[in-house]
Design a protein around this motif. Structure first.
Motif, mmCIF file in Angstrom:
data_model
loop_
_atom_site.group_PDB
_atom_site.id
_atom_site.type_symbol
_atom_site.label_atom_id
_atom_site.label_comp_id
_atom_site.label_asym_id
_atom_site.label_seq_id
_atom_site.Cartn_x
_atom_site.Cartn_y
_atom_site.Cartn_z
ATOM 1 N N GLY A 86 0.692 -1.229 -0.146
ATOM 2 C CA GLY A 86 0.239 0.246 0.014
ATOM 3 C C GLY A 86 0.727 1.293 0.055
ATOM 4 O O GLY A 86 0.234 2.323 0.337
ATOM 5 N N ALA A 106 -4.739 3.409 1.674
ATOM 6 C CA ALA A 106 -4.268 2.164 2.330
ATOM 7 C C ALA A 106 -4.239 2.567 3.692
ATOM 8 O O ALA A 106 -3.862 3.804 4.052
ATOM 9 C CB ALA A 106 -3.220 1.504 1.822
ATOM 10 N N ALA A 107 -4.228 1.713 4.587
ATOM 11 C CA ALA A 107 -4.047 1.685 6.168
ATOM 12 C C ALA A 107 -2.478 2.333 6.063
ATOM 13 O O ALA A 107 -1.311 1.701 5.594
ATOM 14 C CB ALA A 107 -4.009 0.554 7.042
ATOM 15 N N GLN A 140 -9.892 -1.945 8.672
ATOM 16 C CA GLN A 140 -8.438 -2.615 8.667
ATOM 17 C C GLN A 140 -7.431 -1.654 9.386
ATOM 18 O O GLN A 140 -6.643 -2.135 10.084
ATOM 19 C CB GLN A 140 -8.103 -2.805 7.235
ATOM 20 N N ASP A 164 -0.706 3.521 -2.212
ATOM 21 C CA ASP A 164 -2.270 3.776 -2.253
ATOM 22 C C ASP A 164 -2.596 4.795 -1.214
ATOM 23 O O ASP A 164 -2.403 4.582 0.005
ATOM 24 C CB ASP A 164 -2.932 2.179 -2.056
ATOM 25 N N ARG A 189 -11.373 -0.659 4.458
ATOM 26 C CA ARG A 189 -9.923 -0.160 4.573
ATOM 27 C C ARG A 189 -9.978 0.685 5.850
ATOM 28 O O ARG A 189 -8.995 0.767 6.528
ATOM 29 C CB ARG A 189 -9.491 0.962 3.493
#
Length: 74
Positions: free
Chosen positions: A7, A13-14, A51, A10, A48
């Protein structure tokens, strides 16, 4: 080379692990920042988001050496 599976590029993303100490170099994270800056909008909470928070305790434990899950503050 950017860690796409981690990620790094991204923007959604986390981001607990999206730091140089965990393999995401500055060039890769700048790709994510550019993507956000060009089209920034609020989004509804999705998997997400959950997460990210599921990863919170393990991420903090990695930095402080563990034990957070036993904290009476949680």
């Amino acid at each position: 080379v950017c860690g796409d599976t981690c990620g790094c590029t991204d923007p959604l993303a986390a981001n607990w692990y999206r730091v140089p100490d965990f393999g995401c170099n500055d060039a890769c994270t700048s790709i994510a920042r550019q993507a956000v800056s060009s089209n920034c909008q609020d989004v509804l909470a999705d998997d997400r988001w959950y997460q990210l928070w599921d990863a919170y305790i393990p991420a903090v434990n990695a930095f402080i050496g563990g034990g957070l899950e036993n904290s009476p503050s949680l």
